[in-house]
Write a protein that holds these residues in place. Structure first.
Motif, mmCIF file in Angstrom:
data_model
loop_
_atom_site.group_PDB
_atom_site.id
_atom_site.type_symbol
_atom_site.label_atom_id
_atom_site.label_comp_id
_atom_site.label_asym_id
_atom_site.label_seq_id
_atom_site.Cartn_x
_atom_site.Cartn_y
_atom_site.Cartn_z
ATOM 1 N N LEU A 68 -14.965 40.966 -18.047
ATOM 2 C CA LEU A 68 -13.752 41.434 -18.715
ATOM 3 C C LEU A 68 -13.687 42.956 -18.731
ATOM 4 O O LEU A 68 -12.590 43.529 -18.666
ATOM 5 C CB LEU A 68 -13.697 40.878 -20.140
ATOM 6 N N THR B 52 -16.515 34.232 -16.550
ATOM 7 C CA THR B 52 -16.963 34.908 -17.761
ATOM 8 C C THR B 52 -17.245 33.827 -18.795
ATOM 9 O O THR B 52 -17.182 32.629 -18.487
ATOM 10 C CB THR B 52 -15.889 35.899 -18.263
ATOM 11 N N LEU C 205 -9.272 36.666 -18.678
ATOM 12 C CA LEU C 205 -9.604 37.031 -17.305
ATOM 13 C C LEU C 205 -8.444 36.675 -16.381
ATOM 14 O O LEU C 205 -8.031 37.484 -15.538
ATOM 15 C CB LEU C 205 -10.884 36.302 -16.884
#
Length: 228
Positions: free
Chosen positions: A135, A150, A158
């Motif tokens: 991020l 992530t 994201l």
């Protein structure tokens, strides 16, 4: 291969220590084919994490001209909403109990985005990220159109930055390799050892830490799966 792991105020310690130990052990097992150091955008300094005031020391400045691998961790703090503004705190309390989106967003006010862009502009440099580190890169506008993962709580954010968010433990997108939640730093580190040095070194380090990598590394290759 020179590896630099980035520290920033509020970083998550496990995002740093897990890949650091794996890469360091890989260097030992390979006759120093891998080296690893902790760095910051500002240079040598004590950097306070977001976990209980635990601090680690950056011994050098992030240097995209010299690094072969740059790894960005996520932040540690309470779960918050994107755009949340922290209450005023004393300097000594800063980064403690702050929302993770705030800690990640604060990196954008430093030199880190410029240095990370310089790293990503060099095709010979591999940029890796653990958890919210993806991020950091995405909010800096560096991952648009790329495949990355992530922590599962950050996948929507994201995607909102133009990234092809993948729900996988490790995603290999060429010169970008990302890991999901915090413990994925172990799997990410072992995969990087396998990719850059070879499976025998990665296997030996995995045995040393009594850890078996989880999941299949996702890459944008092969036929797309039919609905299951």
């Amino acid at each position: 291969m020179r590896s630099q792991i980035v520290l920033f105020d509020g970083f998550d310690p496990l995002d740093v220590i897990a890949p650091y130990e794996v890469l360091y052990a890989g260097g030992t097992a390979s006759g120093e084919a891998f080296s690893v150091e902790l760095v910051s955008a500002e240079g040598p300094r004590e950097v306070v994490s977001g976990t209980g005031g635990l601090a680690l020391r950056a011994t050098a400045a992030l240097d995209p001209e010299k690094a072969d691998l740059v790894l960005v961790p996520g932040a540690s703090g309470r779960v918050g909403e994107p755009g949340e503004v922290p209450d005023e705190v004393d300097a000594g309390q800063r980064t403690q109990d702050e929302p993770i989106p705030v800690l990640l967003g604060r990196t954008l006010t430093t030199e880190l985005p410029t240095l990370l862009k310089a790293a990503m502009d060099r095709p010979e440099v591999t940029v890796a990220a653990v958890c919210g580190g993806s991020l950091v890169l995405a909010m800096a506008g560096l991952l648009e159109g790329r495949h990355a993962t992530t922590h599962h709580l950050g996948l929507d954010l994201l995607e909102a930055t133009g990234v092809h968010a993948v729900r996988a433990r490790v995603v290999d997108d060429g010169d970008l390799v990302t890991g999901a939640g915090v413990t994925s730093g172990l799997d990410l580190g072992l995969y990087l050892l396998e990719r850059e040095i070879g499976p025998r070194i990665a296997h030996a380090v995995g045995e040393l830490f009594a850890h078996e990598r989880r999941g299949t590394v996702w890459r944008h290759h092969g036929p797309a799966p039919a609905a299951l």
